[in-house]
Design a protein around this motif. Structure first.
Motif, PDB file in Angstrom:
ATOM      1  N   LYS A 155       0.778  -1.194  -0.032  1.00  0.00           N
ATOM      2  CA  LYS A 155      -0.048  -0.054   0.052  1.00  0.00           C
ATOM      3  C   LYS A 155       0.901   1.290   0.197  1.00  0.00           C
ATOM      4  CE  LYS A 155      -4.059  -2.170   0.693  1.00  0.00           C
ATOM      5  NZ  LYS A 155      -4.953  -2.096  -0.318  1.00  0.00           N
ATOM      6  N   TRP A 157       0.930   5.670  -0.336  1.00  0.00           N
ATOM      7  CA  TRP A 157       0.143   7.110  -0.416  1.00  0.00           C
ATOM      8  C   TRP A 157       1.093   8.106  -0.754  1.00  0.00           C
ATOM      9  CZ3 TRP A 157      -1.146   3.099   3.116  1.00  0.00           C
ATOM     10  CH2 TRP A 157      -2.441   2.916   3.061  1.00  0.00           C
ATOM     11  N   ARG A 158       0.591   8.937  -1.538  1.00  0.00           N
ATOM     12  CA  ARG A 158       1.680  10.012  -1.878  1.00  0.00           C
ATOM     13  C   ARG A 158       1.163  11.638  -1.351  1.00  0.00           C
ATOM     14  NH1 ARG A 158       5.457  10.463  -7.221  1.00  0.00           N
ATOM     15  NH2 ARG A 158       6.626  12.397  -6.681  1.00  0.00           N
ATOM     16  N   PHE A 159       1.839  12.067  -0.359  1.00  0.00           N
ATOM     17  CA  PHE A 159       1.324  13.105   0.072  1.00  0.00           C
ATOM     18  C   PHE A 159       2.340  14.435  -0.319  1.00  0.00           C
ATOM     19  CE2 PHE A 159      -0.595  10.112   3.274  1.00  0.00           C
ATOM     20  CZ  PHE A 159      -2.075  10.394   2.665  1.00  0.00           C
ATOM     21  N   CYS A 196      -0.427  -0.250   9.398  1.00  0.00           N
ATOM     22  CA  CYS A 196      -0.906   1.075   9.542  1.00  0.00           C
ATOM     23  C   CYS A 196      -2.145   1.244   9.935  1.00  0.00           C
ATOM     24  CB  CYS A 196      -0.702   1.870   8.101  1.00  0.00           C
ATOM     25  SG  CYS A 196      -2.012   1.598   6.936  1.00  0.00           S
ATOM     26  N   ILE A 201      -2.277   7.110   8.490  1.00  0.00           N
ATOM     27  CA  ILE A 201      -2.595   7.704   7.260  1.00  0.00           C
ATOM     28  C   ILE A 201      -2.812   9.250   7.289  1.00  0.00           C
ATOM     29  CG2 ILE A 201      -3.579   7.598   5.249  1.00  0.00           C
ATOM     30  CD1 ILE A 201      -4.577   4.601   5.625  1.00  0.00           C
ATOM     31  N   GLN A 202      -3.711   9.413   8.260  1.00  0.00           N
ATOM     32  CA  GLN A 202      -3.930  10.960   8.521  1.00  0.00           C
ATOM     33  C   GLN A 202      -2.923  11.769   8.771  1.00  0.00           C
ATOM     34  OE1 GLN A 202      -7.371  10.718  11.048  1.00  0.00           O
ATOM     35  NE2 GLN A 202      -9.013  10.674   9.144  1.00  0.00           N
ATOM     36  N   GLN A 205      -0.572  12.254   6.051  1.00  0.00           N
ATOM     37  CA  GLN A 205      -1.099  13.351   5.212  1.00  0.00           C
ATOM     38  C   GLN A 205      -0.928  14.837   5.803  1.00  0.00           C
ATOM     39  OE1 GLN A 205      -5.524  13.041   4.629  1.00  0.00           O
ATOM     40  NE2 GLN A 205      -5.528  14.128   2.636  1.00  0.00           N
ATOM     41  N   ASN A 210       5.272  10.876   2.542  1.00  0.00           N
ATOM     42  CA  ASN A 210       4.896   9.711   1.735  1.00  0.00           C
ATOM     43  C   ASN A 210       4.858   8.288   2.665  1.00  0.00           C
ATOM     44  OD1 ASN A 210       4.189  11.457  -0.605  1.00  0.00           O
ATOM     45  ND2 ASN A 210       6.303  11.053  -1.465  1.00  0.00           N
TER      46      ASN A 210
END
Length: 252
Positions: A155, A157-159, A196, A201-202, A205, A210
């Protein structure tokens, strides 16, 4: 070779500064009282990995995790099965996360990243790292490296849109936000771990860092493999085999 001699050889690989903590985080859980000719390694002690050890004719298992206490009745069931099959078992948890051939260092080496700092200290043991790439790389390239290395989907996430220079890593369970916070404070562009939750995640963000999330098991595989291979080098008559573990896929 005797089980006690193998455990002695393992202990000699570690720089033990606190005997009490070391003994709480590693050791024999079952001694079958027979010579060891074949040793099997895996991240987890489960009924399935014990069965795999039986199939492969293993005399002793070496794992990173003992059977988790919160998996009610599993530890007792594992001990019963080890006794039935006559297989000894040893585990090494936080010392293997901390050492220079363990979970974190082994994974970073395979990702071609250079360690610059040991992080996430507990009782004198460091279960995290900060590492850097020689050249800045695209985030997607790092994701692909993880997928190819772990041989499982990850998994991510790109922040932020920055190329990756500095990486924070906690193999296994680095989901708590205080673990992520340390990576943020060390100026990392991306944080890698094996667990996670929503707050992970939050917070990522919010801090624009990332995320790459592998599995708890396969982010830690290379550390226990490294330990087993060191035994194989030091004890020529010992045969060492990997005990295959299934990939746990969560369907949402």
């Amino acid at each position: 070779m005797d089980v006690s001699n193998i455990v002695k050889r393992i202990n000699e690989l570690f720089n033990i500064t606190n005997e009490e903590i070391y003994s709480k985080e590693s050791g024999l859980t079952y001694h079958a009282d027979k010579k060891v000719k074949k040793l099997g390694y895996s991240v987890n002690l489960t009924l399935d990995t014990i069965e795999e050890a039986r199939i492969q004719g293993v005399d002793m298992m070496v794992t990173h995790h003992d059977a988790w206490g919160e998996l009610y009745e599993l530890k007792e069931a594992c001990i019963e099965k080890l006794a039935e099959y006559g297989i000894s078992h040893y585990y090494n948890h936080l010392p293997l996360d901390d050492c220079d051939f363990g979970t974190n260092d082994s994974l970073l080496k395979k990702l071609n990243l250079e360690i610059v700092k040991r992080t996430h200290e507990w009782e004198g043991l460091y279960f995290g790292r900060v590492a850097e790439s020689d050249e800045k790389i695209e985030f997607n390239e790092l994701v692909n490296r993880m997928v190819n290395l772990l041989e499982e989907p990850v998994k991510f996430w790109r922040f932020n849109d920055k190329k990756v220079k500095r990486v924070g890593l906690v193999c296994g369970n680095g989901a708590p936000t205080d673990c992520l916070k340390e990576a943020v404070e060390n100026g990392c562009d991306v944080y890698i771990t094996g667990e996670c939750n929503l707050s992970t995640i939050q917070y990522a963000q919010f801090k624009r860092i990332n995320l790459i999330i592998g599995s708890h098991t396969f982010t830690e595989l290379f550390g226990i493999e490294s330990l087993a291979l060191k035994l194989n080098e030091n004890i020529k008559e010992l045969e060492v085999v990997r005990l295959n573990e299934g990939h746990y896929e969560v369907n949402n």
